[in-house]
Design a protein around this motif. Structure first.
Motif, PDB file in Angstrom:
ATOM      1  N   HIS A  58       7.292   4.785   7.369  1.00  0.00           N
ATOM      2  CA  HIS A  58       6.816   5.365   6.106  1.00  0.00           C
ATOM      3  C   HIS A  58       7.822   6.384   5.606  1.00  0.00           C
TER       4      HIS A  58
ATOM      5  N   ASP B 157      -3.434   6.306   7.300  1.00  0.00           N
ATOM      6  CA  ASP B 157      -3.093   4.884   7.287  1.00  0.00           C
ATOM      7  C   ASP B 157      -3.656   4.194   8.522  1.00  0.00           C
ATOM      8  N   GLU B 158      -4.155   2.989   8.341  1.00  0.00           N
ATOM      9  CA  GLU B 158      -4.626   2.163   9.452  1.00  0.00           C
ATOM     10  C   GLU B 158      -5.650   2.877  10.316  1.00  0.00           C
TER      11      GLU B 158
ATOM     12  N   LYS C 224       0.824  -1.208   0.000  1.00  0.00           N
ATOM     13  CA  LYS C 224       0.000   0.000   0.000  1.00  0.00           C
ATOM     14  C   LYS C 224       0.866   1.269   0.000  1.00  0.00           C
ATOM     15  N   THR C 225       2.055   1.167   0.605  1.00  0.00           N
ATOM     16  CA  THR C 225       2.879   2.368   0.737  1.00  0.00           C
ATOM     17  C   THR C 225       3.215   2.958  -0.630  1.00  0.00           C
TER      18      THR C 225
HETATM   19 MG    MG Z   1       1.519  -0.293   5.577  1.00  0.00          MG
END
Ligand code: MG
Ligand code: ADP
Length: 693
Positions: A330, A394-395, A299-300
């Protein structure tokens, strides 16, 4: 405005007769404070008084209903003894026993020679039939007063079933005739009662089947609720989509450059979701999209590729992670690539202080920084961008719909992408993320090694430690995860600390410990040592759950794995899939282990498919557990149960889209009826939250 036809249902419950203040509080805790809350409080069973048999055939311990004649009264000799009344039918005699008697009420209720229909539990005492405090006593010429089937409700201390039945009967009388909001053909095909009839039936079960979630009455109500939910979400989604944004269309030069420096080619799945995201980014409307991709699906890089669109247009982009460790990770990945293509990135966490922070904020405000990487705190802190066009969270699947809405209203009108590695079953996506567009990376990059999962009892812990010792000597690293104990962090901590100490005796300085109570900086320091290979074994509570990337760590031991959710175990196991070596995961369980728990652990052994695991978890534990949101923001349904009504949800979702396409302003007669439905299930609130922003 709520339609006036619904006022009686939304009145406080003390508008029903026979409800005092104390009772109000009790009811409020049991089901809620409004009349309609009583209607959603569905029965858990019923007492059947339909079977009339002669007294001679009455069964010990069972409910008996029948007609008796009063023979004589046997008042107690002392106050300690109960009041007794002898009765008979044509086959046998019975003693009615009363421990509490008020004045002469009992004499009036049971005149000698009178005939009564009574119902209650039979006991056989010294060979004599006996009934203590009959549940019901009615005159023999008024048999219709005997409730042949008494509905049984979930109760709370201080609320009796009789009281609840009385209140619910009153509540049912208040249900108005409402215009039908469902498609007539759908109603006929599925043999569904109308709303009013459905509520009545749901509270008057006649057979055990009527208590099942898929009994027609309950299905109807579940469908109504799901439809209301899906329409509300579709309205919000529709409005978000119409919000003006700006197009990030560009010639793709930066993306081209990134392709040339990437050490791998994008997978087809990655290419597809990038195209989906870009179709939003390039439009004139604001994006609100959920990106789902299993752990390690890459996904990054999708995040970075799409952020370059903002940069190319001269705007800024930001990506926010839930913890500092993840933000840092990240930042490492993203800045390594960005420096090669001339894009300026920066990491902003609470560790960036003083002068460095000041400089960073200045550069952000004057537009020198193209991409900002940080924690979720960025949302709330006073951080000013020159021109933020695109934000990635994210998340953050743990946010509920309402939280997310109020959040996105706060920010600039920029495009928003929420990324999550938690495999979310389709039903939950529809109900929890129905306000967003949706993309999914459905395949992992090629060449990923499978993880071998073993399930074994904790009693074999010594064997595990021995095997671990051999593996760590070859240079491999490992995680040791300690369980959640009784949901208390304090106890969790002591379990993890104890394990850490005992492993330290064996592995010495090669063992580290991280847990949720540590300061961010301490935690980071330990993680860093693990990353650099100074620590070989990392003991932790579940703080390592999300996103941490240590390719050399390919072994994971989970203690008391039976206490974890399957989705959580899947996330944990994802940590050891990052390397080139195949991972091995050892799930250790304690006794006693239920058959269901055993089955759950075997699911982990049998598959690595996150979606399969999530569906299984949803079936066994419910939605809040799967999303890890037991305590926060998870909207629970009043009637619908996703494990039983998943099919209805899919239909409701389609119907909602279709209905709004045909009648966007809900003006037609059916549209008007549907508005009533939204109020009935209090979905107007969700639309209000959105409007208020
Ligand atoms: Mg990730
Ligand atoms: P997640 O979706 O869990 O955030 P990451 O973005 O961290 O996954 O990617 C996991 C690993 O896979 C990283 O080491 C990344 O470099 C690698 N990766 C990503 N995309 C590809 C690809 N198309 N081919 C090979 N490796 C990839």
């Amino acid at each position: 405005m709520r339609p006036s036809i619904l006022y009686p249902l939304f009145a406080p419950i003390d508008t029903l007769s026979g409800i005092g203040k104390r009772y109000c509080t009790l009811m409020n805790n049991l089901c809620g404070g409004k009349v309609i809350d009583l209607l959603w409080h569905l029965p858990s069973g019923f007492v059947d008084r339909r079977c009339y048999v002669p007294l001679a055939h009455a069964v010990d311990g069972k409910i008996w209903t029948g007609k008796v004649r009063v023979i004589e009264h046997l008042p107690p000799k002392t106050k300690k003894h109960p009041y007794r009344i002898a009765v008979e039918d044509n086959t046998d005699q019975m003693i009615l026993v009363f421990f509490k008697v008020f004045g002469d009420s009992i004499v009036k209720q049971f005149p000698v020679g009178a005939e009564k229909i009574i119902s209650g539990k039979i006991e056989i005492f010294n060979g004599l039939l006996q009934m203590s405090h009959p549940d019901y006593v009615v005159d023999a010429d008024k048999p219709e007063q005997m409730p042949l089937i008494e509905t049984v409700y979930p109760l709370t201390a201080g609320v009796t079933n009789k009281m609840l039945n009385r209140q619910i009967t009153q509540a049912l009388e208040r249900v108005p005739n409402l215009p039908e909001w469902l498609d007539e053909r759908f109603v006929a095909q599925n043999n569904l009662p109308c709303f009013k009839e459905a509520v009545w039936q749901a509270h008057h079960p006649q057979t055990l089947a009527d208590l099942e979630p898929n009994a027609p009455a309950r299905r109807r109500l579940a469908y109504d609720e799901l439809l209301a939910n899906q329409i509300a979400l579709a309205i919000v989604r529709g409005r978000l989509k119409k919000q003006k944004g700006r197009s990030l269309a560009n010639n793709g030069a930066l993306k081209e450059k990134l392709h040339t420096v990437l050490p791998f080619a994008l997978t087809d799945a990655q290419k597809r979701v990038i195209a989906e995201i870009e179709s939003d980014l390039f439009s004139n409307y604001r994006m609100s999209r959920l990106l789902q991709g299993d752990v390690g699906s890459g996904k990054t890089i999708v995040a970075l590729m799409t952020m370059l669109n903002a940069v190319e247009c001269g705007y800024q982009a930001a990506i926010m992670a839930p913890t500092e460790i993840l933000a840092q990770q990240h930042a490492e990945t993203i800045s390594a690539l960005c420096t090669q293509i001339g894009v300026k990135t920066a990491l902003l966490t609470s560790n960036v202080k003083g002068k460095a922070r000041k400089t960073l904020l200045e550069e952000l405000a004057n537009g020198n920084i193209d991409i900002l990487i940080g924690t979720h705190a960025l949302f709330t802190e006073d951080v000013t961008f020159k021109d933020l066009a695109y934000a990635i969270v994210d998340e953050q699947h743990r946010f509920g719909v309402k939280q997310r809405l109020s959040l996105s209203q706060k920010g600039n009108l920029c495009d928003v992408l929420v990324m999550t590695a938690t495999p979310i079953p389709r039903t939950l996506v529809l109900t929890q993320f129905g306000d967003m567009e949706y993309s999914k990376i459905d395949a992992l990059p090629a060449g990923r090694k499978p993880v071998q999962t073993t399930v074994m009892p904790l009693s074999k812990i010594n064997n595990v430690v021995e095997a671990l010792m051999r593996k760590l000597q070859t240079g491999t690293q490992a995680y040791w995860v300690c369980p959640l104990v009784e949901e208390s962090e304090k106890i969790d901590l002591s379990a993890a600390t104890e394990r850490f100490e005992s492993l330290q005796k064996i592995f010495g300085n090669a063992v580290g410990l991280v847990h949720g109570k540590m300061k961010e900086a301490e935690k980071n320091a330990v993680m860093e040592e693990f990353k650099q290979g100074k620590l070989k074994l990392l003991v932790s509570t579940t703080v390592i759950e999300v996103g941490v990337n240590v390719p050399n760590a390919t072994i994971m031991v989970v203690e008391h794995a039976e206490r974890f959710g399957l989705a959580q175990l899947h996330q944990l196991r994802g940590r050891i899939k990052r390397g080139t070596e195949a991972g091995s995961c050892i799930l250790m369980y304690g006794y006693p282990l239920s058959a269901v728990s055993h089955e759950r652990l075997n699911t982990m052994k049998a598959t690595e498919d996150g979606f399969l695991i999530a569906e299984e978890d949803l079936k066994l534990r419910g939605g809040g557990e799967v999303l890890g949101t037991r305590q926060s923001g998870f909207s629970n349904f009043k009637i619908a149960d996703l494990s039983a009504h998943g099919d209805l949800l899919l239909t409701a979702s389609k119907d909602a889209s279709l209905l709004l396409r045909q009648d966007p302003n809900m003006q037609s007669p059916r549209g008007q009826a549907l508005r009533t439905l939204l109020y009935l299930f209090e979905q107007d609130e969700m639309i209000q939250t959105y409007k208020a922003g």
